[in-house]
Design a protein around this motif. Structure first.
Motif, PDB file in Angstrom:
ATOM      1  N   VAL A 142       7.363   4.138  -3.557  1.00 21.74           N
ATOM      2  CA  VAL A 142       7.827   2.919  -4.224  1.00 21.74           C
ATOM      3  C   VAL A 142       8.918   3.258  -5.232  1.00 21.74           C
ATOM      4  O   VAL A 142       9.960   2.590  -5.275  1.00 21.74           O
ATOM      5  CB  VAL A 142       6.655   2.177  -4.906  1.00 21.74           C
ATOM      6  N   LEU A 143       8.723   4.295  -6.014  1.00 21.68           N
ATOM      7  CA  LEU A 143       9.713   4.707  -7.011  1.00 21.68           C
ATOM      8  C   LEU A 143      11.017   5.133  -6.330  1.00 21.68           C
ATOM      9  O   LEU A 143      12.107   4.717  -6.744  1.00 21.68           O
ATOM     10  CB  LEU A 143       9.177   5.829  -7.888  1.00 21.68           C
ATOM     11  N   ALA A 144      10.907   5.926  -5.279  1.00 20.08           N
ATOM     12  CA  ALA A 144      12.106   6.363  -4.554  1.00 20.08           C
ATOM     13  C   ALA A 144      12.828   5.176  -3.941  1.00 20.08           C
ATOM     14  O   ALA A 144      14.061   5.089  -4.004  1.00 20.08           O
ATOM     15  CB  ALA A 144      11.725   7.385  -3.483  1.00 20.08           C
ATOM     16  N   TRP A 145      12.077   4.254  -3.355  1.00 20.56           N
ATOM     17  CA  TRP A 145      12.677   3.077  -2.728  1.00 20.56           C
ATOM     18  C   TRP A 145      13.280   2.141  -3.779  1.00 20.56           C
ATOM     19  O   TRP A 145      14.265   1.464  -3.511  1.00 20.56           O
ATOM     20  CB  TRP A 145      11.651   2.341  -1.872  1.00 20.56           C
ATOM     21  N   TRP A 146      12.683   2.086  -4.974  1.00 22.38           N
ATOM     22  CA  TRP A 146      13.253   1.297  -6.059  1.00 22.38           C
ATOM     23  C   TRP A 146      14.620   1.858  -6.430  1.00 22.38           C
ATOM     24  O   TRP A 146      15.588   1.123  -6.584  1.00 22.38           O
ATOM     25  CB  TRP A 146      12.322   1.314  -7.271  1.00 22.38           C
ATOM     26  N   LYS A 147      14.700   3.176  -6.533  1.00 23.08           N
ATOM     27  CA  LYS A 147      15.944   3.830  -6.950  1.00 23.08           C
ATOM     28  C   LYS A 147      17.039   3.741  -5.886  1.00 23.08           C
ATOM     29  O   LYS A 147      18.209   3.614  -6.222  1.00 23.08           O
ATOM     30  CB  LYS A 147      15.679   5.297  -7.308  1.00 23.08           C
ATOM     31  N   ALA A 154       0.807  -1.221   0.000  1.00 19.74           N
ATOM     32  CA  ALA A 154       0.000   0.000   0.000  1.00 19.74           C
ATOM     33  C   ALA A 154       0.843   1.275   0.000  1.00 19.74           C
ATOM     34  O   ALA A 154       0.288   2.377   0.099  1.00 19.74           O
ATOM     35  CB  ALA A 154      -0.926  -0.011   1.216  1.00 19.74           C
ATOM     36  N   LEU A 155       2.156   1.159  -0.127  1.00 17.64           N
ATOM     37  CA  LEU A 155       2.992   2.368  -0.159  1.00 17.64           C
ATOM     38  C   LEU A 155       2.589   3.265  -1.313  1.00 17.64           C
ATOM     39  O   LEU A 155       2.248   2.772  -2.402  1.00 17.64           O
ATOM     40  CB  LEU A 155       4.465   1.996  -0.320  1.00 17.64           C
ATOM     41  N   PRO A 156       2.657   4.574  -1.117  1.00 16.27           N
ATOM     42  CA  PRO A 156       2.369   5.491  -2.226  1.00 16.27           C
ATOM     43  C   PRO A 156       3.348   5.274  -3.384  1.00 16.27           C
ATOM     44  O   PRO A 156       4.505   4.908  -3.175  1.00 16.27           O
ATOM     45  CB  PRO A 156       2.570   6.875  -1.600  1.00 16.27           C
ATOM     46  N   GLY A 198      17.298   1.363  -3.501  1.00 16.08           N
ATOM     47  CA  GLY A 198      17.557  -0.010  -3.082  1.00 16.08           C
ATOM     48  C   GLY A 198      16.714  -0.507  -1.922  1.00 16.08           C
ATOM     49  O   GLY A 198      16.805  -1.677  -1.557  1.00 16.08           O
ATOM     50  N   TYR A 199      15.888   0.345  -1.335  1.00 14.35           N
ATOM     51  CA  TYR A 199      15.083  -0.086  -0.197  1.00 14.35           C
ATOM     52  C   TYR A 199      14.053  -1.138  -0.594  1.00 14.35           C
ATOM     53  O   TYR A 199      13.772  -2.057   0.172  1.00 14.35           O
ATOM     54  CB  TYR A 199      14.360   1.093   0.450  1.00 14.35           C
ATOM     55  N   LEU A 200      13.474  -0.996  -1.793  1.00 14.64           N
ATOM     56  CA  LEU A 200      12.473  -1.957  -2.229  1.00 14.64           C
ATOM     57  C   LEU A 200      13.111  -3.340  -2.404  1.00 14.64           C
ATOM     58  O   LEU A 200      12.547  -4.351  -1.971  1.00 14.64           O
ATOM     59  CB  LEU A 200      11.831  -1.479  -3.532  1.00 14.64           C
ATOM     60  N   ALA A 201      14.290  -3.368  -3.014  1.00 13.95           N
ATOM     61  CA  ALA A 201      15.010  -4.645  -3.171  1.00 13.95           C
ATOM     62  C   ALA A 201      15.318  -5.245  -1.806  1.00 13.95           C
ATOM     63  O   ALA A 201      15.199  -6.470  -1.611  1.00 13.95           O
ATOM     64  CB  ALA A 201      16.293  -4.425  -3.962  1.00 13.95           C
ATOM     65  N   ALA A 202      15.701  -4.410  -0.841  1.00 11.91           N
ATOM     66  CA  ALA A 202      15.983  -4.900   0.506  1.00 11.91           C
ATOM     67  C   ALA A 202      14.726  -5.482   1.148  1.00 11.91           C
ATOM     68  O   ALA A 202      14.783  -6.528   1.814  1.00 11.91           O
ATOM     69  CB  ALA A 202      16.557  -3.781   1.372  1.00 11.91           C
ATOM     70  N   CYS A 203      13.576  -4.843   0.941  1.00  9.73           N
ATOM     71  CA  CYS A 203      12.316  -5.369   1.480  1.00  9.73           C
ATOM     72  C   CYS A 203      12.020  -6.749   0.904  1.00  9.73           C
ATOM     73  O   CYS A 203      11.622  -7.669   1.635  1.00  9.73           O
ATOM     74  CB  CYS A 203      11.163  -4.419   1.171  1.00  9.73           C
ATOM     75  N   PHE A 204      12.223  -6.913  -0.404  1.00  7.77           N
ATOM     76  CA  PHE A 204      11.968  -8.204  -1.037  1.00  7.77           C
ATOM     77  C   PHE A 204      12.975  -9.252  -0.574  1.00  7.77           C
ATOM     78  O   PHE A 204      12.626 -10.426  -0.399  1.00  7.77           O
ATOM     79  CB  PHE A 204      11.965  -8.071  -2.556  1.00  7.77           C
ATOM     80  N   ALA A 205      14.220  -8.839  -0.371  1.00  6.60           N
ATOM     81  CA  ALA A 205      15.238  -9.776   0.124  1.00  6.60           C
ATOM     82  C   ALA A 205      14.872 -10.253   1.528  1.00  6.60           C
ATOM     83  O   ALA A 205      15.029 -11.441   1.855  1.00  6.60           O
ATOM     84  CB  ALA A 205      16.613  -9.124   0.110  1.00  6.60           C
ATOM     85  N   ILE A 206      14.379  -9.353   2.342  1.00  7.08           N
ATOM     86  CA  ILE A 206      13.958  -9.720   3.701  1.00  7.08           C
ATOM     87  C   ILE A 206      12.797 -10.706   3.631  1.00  7.08           C
ATOM     88  O   ILE A 206      12.788 -11.731   4.330  1.00  7.08           O
ATOM     89  CB  ILE A 206      13.592  -8.467   4.520  1.00  7.08           C
TER      90      ILE A 206
END
Length: 178
Positions: free
Chosen positions: A138-143, A132-134, A145-153
């Motif tokens: 999501v775009l900022a976190w993709w750029k 549900a992130l805005p 690396g935070y989104l990748a870290a969330c998926f890795a977790i």
């Protein structure tokens, strides 16, 4: 591990289990970068002088002709990587908290012998809140690396089963002796 002062990835002889990740700070040990003054923009390489890994009489030299050797340069690079990773982890944790993604969790492990153990007081990323992130987050976190870290977790959750198998194998000799 699931018990205090236990690491299920370290074998009885002190070696790391095959295929296990050895944390960067341990690979850099006995060296670490420190900031002698919180306001200073300077780092100093610190060393645990009493470490058995350091010796004045044997082993590889750290300096040659007043300059760091390749060995010391390698350890300095590891210490710097660890320092940068700590800062990045702190920023990532703050972003997770600010976004409200961390929720309290607990886990219960049931062992073959009928015993169980509960772990409480940790937090995990809530998948529904992550979804549900805005869009701009999501775009900022993709750029960054935070989104990748969330998926890795999220992907790492399957490792619990392997840790439980390791714990069960360690418990088996203890249970037989009891």
């Amino acid at each position: 591990g699931y018990r205090f002062a236990e690491n299920l990835l370290v074998e009885a002889d002190g070696s790391w289990a095959a295929g296990s990740y050895v944390p960067c700070y341990l690979r850099a040990y006995p060296f670490i970068f420190i900031r002698p003054d919180a306001a200073a923009d300077m780092l100093v390489l610190g060393a645990e002088i009493r470490s058995p890994l350091l010796s004045e009489t044997k082993g590889e030299k750290l300096f040659e002709g007043g300059e760091p050797t390749a060995l010391l340069k390698d350890r300095m690079a590891l210490a710097d990587a660890y320092r940068r990773d700590v800062l990045a982890t702190q920023a990532f944790g703050a972003a997770l908290a600010e976004a409200g993604l961390l929720v309290p969790q607990d886990a219960k492990f049931d062992f073959a012998g009928g015993e169980s153990h509960r772990i409480t007081g940790f937090r995990a990323i809530d998948p529904a809140r992550l979804s549900a992130l805005p869009e701009q987050t999501v775009l900022a976190w993709w750029k960054n690396g935070y989104l990748a870290a969330c998926f890795a977790i999220a992907h790492s959750q399957h490792r619990w089963a392997e840790l439980l198998r390791r714990a069960e194998r360690r418990r088996a000799p203890n249970s037989a002796a009891a």
